[in-house]
Design an enzyme around this catalytic site. Sequence first.
Site, PDB file in Angstrom:
ATOM      1  N   ASP A  53      -0.486  -6.523  -8.297  1.00 24.97           N
ATOM      2  CA  ASP A  53      -1.579  -7.763  -8.412  1.00 24.97           C
ATOM      3  C   ASP A  53      -2.820  -6.450  -7.391  1.00 24.97           C
ATOM      4  OD1 ASP A  53      -3.131  -9.739  -5.874  1.00 24.97           O
ATOM      5  OD2 ASP A  53      -4.210  -9.769  -7.161  1.00 24.97           O
ATOM      6  N   MET A  99       0.686  -2.790  -0.036  1.00 26.71           N
ATOM      7  CA  MET A  99       0.873  -2.511  -1.251  1.00 26.71           C
ATOM      8  C   MET A  99      -0.415  -2.176  -2.660  1.00 26.71           C
ATOM      9  SD  MET A  99       1.703  -6.177  -3.066  1.00 26.71           S
ATOM     10  CE  MET A  99       2.182  -6.066  -4.914  1.00 26.71           C
ATOM     11  N   TYR A 100      -1.546  -3.086  -2.296  1.00 32.50           N
ATOM     12  CA  TYR A 100      -2.501  -2.442  -3.057  1.00 32.50           C
ATOM     13  C   TYR A 100      -2.576  -0.295  -3.325  1.00 32.50           C
ATOM     14  CZ  TYR A 100      -3.928  -7.155  -2.892  1.00 32.50           C
ATOM     15  OH  TYR A 100      -3.454  -8.568  -3.090  1.00 32.50           O
ATOM     16  N   GLY A 101      -2.205  -0.024  -3.839  1.00 30.73           N
ATOM     17  CA  GLY A 101      -1.968   1.562  -4.314  1.00 30.73           C
ATOM     18  C   GLY A 101      -1.545   2.151  -2.665  1.00 30.73           C
ATOM     19  N   VAL A 102       0.361   1.463  -2.213  1.00 28.30           N
ATOM     20  CA  VAL A 102       0.732   1.793  -1.197  1.00 28.30           C
ATOM     21  C   VAL A 102      -0.236   2.296  -0.554  1.00 28.30           C
ATOM     22  CG1 VAL A 102       2.566   3.201  -0.862  1.00 28.30           C
ATOM     23  CG2 VAL A 102       2.091   2.916  -3.196  1.00 28.30           C
TER      24      VAL A 102
END
Length: 176
Positions: A7, A111-114
Amino acid sequence: PADGRSDTGVVTLVFLVVEETAVSEFKSDQSGNAPGAMSEQGFSGTRAAQVVGITYRQLDYWARTGLLEPSVRTAAGSGSQRLYSFRDILVLKVVKRLLDTGVSLLDTADMYGVGANERLLAPLLRARRNEVVLATKFGNVRAPDGTLLRIDGSPAYVRQACEASLQRLGVDHIDL
């Protein structure tokens, strides 16, 4: 999702659209001879403002107030010139798009793009934290390359994830 895609979040999607637009504008308008074009070191303030679609005065205000300071060279006195990297241009375009559309809910996750998405939002939050509701999520523990290591909802991880998000976002609290 079952298909293996992660996501990406609304802001990340906006960033990708803006990045694609900026790349095509840059490629179609890079003559090398225009005033304010990209030098070997970065984009001048004049050129950055043109590409982003804001006035130089607005760009100057954003730099002075810390919304986004140039990463190549900051102004260091009378007559000095700020230089912006290509990434700075992309971030400026995202900030402008968010402000133009009246975004008031920023929903992100570690978690989006670590964590990259949270770092992307930090300049906007520095200048306009009181104008938005900030939401974040956690629980998917990932390696630096983005590989899912485990799911963790333990109280210890909740605290660790929130503290890391606060640091990346550059804020003192998360609303949701």
